[in-house]
Design an enzyme around this catalytic site. Structure first.
Site: not given
Length: 282
Positions: A30, A33, A37, A189
């Site tokens: 989503m 990064l 990731h 987040r």
């Protein structure tokens, strides 16, 4: 590096690059990064002749409209990070309409009860949204291998179950959690945390590590009670759940069995920002 907003153009490029011996690796994200990731991308590039990454904030897996609204979107920065791994990676950054074709609703899935535990209890409809978008992305990219981090261990098990039940020809590759220096699990987040909050959030991993140690001699219930009490001492933290569950079916551990692998799962709000983590209790 090629960036595609339309699935038809992405499919055309993948087909043009394919040879009879090609394998396609896929990293669904989503965006926003981080090193976790990038480690998935590195593994895919090492193991496949073609690697695709998707960057798509999927609206159907958010049961909290405010969380969806505030989810970090950093496409330009993400593209620069992807380049550091390889300029040959194909990037799929679609619009909602390109994925959902004007019908932004979730398909309903049965994941044999996996969807009702932990995240499923606190985020109604979340795993229907996950299953819907992952299935759509797999149909578009048609990967041989897809790479997922173990931080979202419940999601990982859900995706494996999706592949099994839908007979999808994709090998799901589980990859280790990447952590900050203080142990905080890397997450998109985390970008919403202040430096002070990020430093304090290191207590989550420290608590999990102590829980693992305790689980060797204590019952799951005793460990859970201790973790709950520890998190209550943190003024800016709100514990949503702590669970010790079996890795295979994610059922809460009532009594330890030597034949099962257990894992601790936690969800904590730090100043309304929701963080999850997990650790094997082997």
């Amino acid at each position: 590096m090629l960036v595609f907003n339309k699935k038809e153009l992405l499919r055309e490029e993948i087909e043009a690059l394919k040879t009879p011996k090609s394998s396609v690796g896929f990293v669904p994200t989503m965006g926003a990064l981080h090193k976790g990731h990038l480690s998935l991308l590195e593994k895919s590039v090492a193991e496949n002749s073609i690697t695709v990454i998707s960057i798509f904030v999927n609206p159907t897996q958010f049961n909290n409209a405010e969380d969806l609204k505030k989810y970090p979107k950093t496409l330009e920065a993400d593209l620069e990070k992807i380049k550091t791994v390889s300029e040959k990676i194909l990037v799929y950054a679609p619009t909602v309409d390109d994925i959902y074709e004007g019908n932004t609703v979730s398909e309903h899935f049965s994941f044999d009860g996996l969807e009702h535990e932990m995240e499923g209890k606190f985020r109604p409809g979340h795993f229907d949204g996950v299953g819907t978008v992952v299935k759509k992305l797999f149909e578009i990219v048609q990967p041989n291998h897809a790479y997922f981090g173990e931080k979202d261990f419940q999601q990982l098990q859900i995706v494996k179950k999706l592949v099994q039940k839908q007979n999808l020809p994709v090998n799901i590759v589980a990859c280790p959690i990447y952590r900050e220096a203080n142990g905080l699990a890397m997450s998109s987040r985390n970008q919403r945390l202040s430096e002070e909050e990020k430093n304090k959030a290191g207590i989550i991993y420290k608590t999990l590590m102590q829980a693992k140690k305790m689980f060797g001699t204590k019952s799951a219930q005793e460990v859970s009670k201790w973790v709950t009490n520890q998190l209550k001492k943190q003024n800016t933290f709100e514990l949503e759940y702590f669970e010790i569950a079996s890795e295979d079916n994610l059922k809460t551990c009532k009594r330890k069995s030597k034949n099962k692998n257990y894992r601790a799962f936690i969800a904590v709000f730090v100043n309304k920002i929701r963080l999850i983590d997990t650790i094997s209790l082997k």
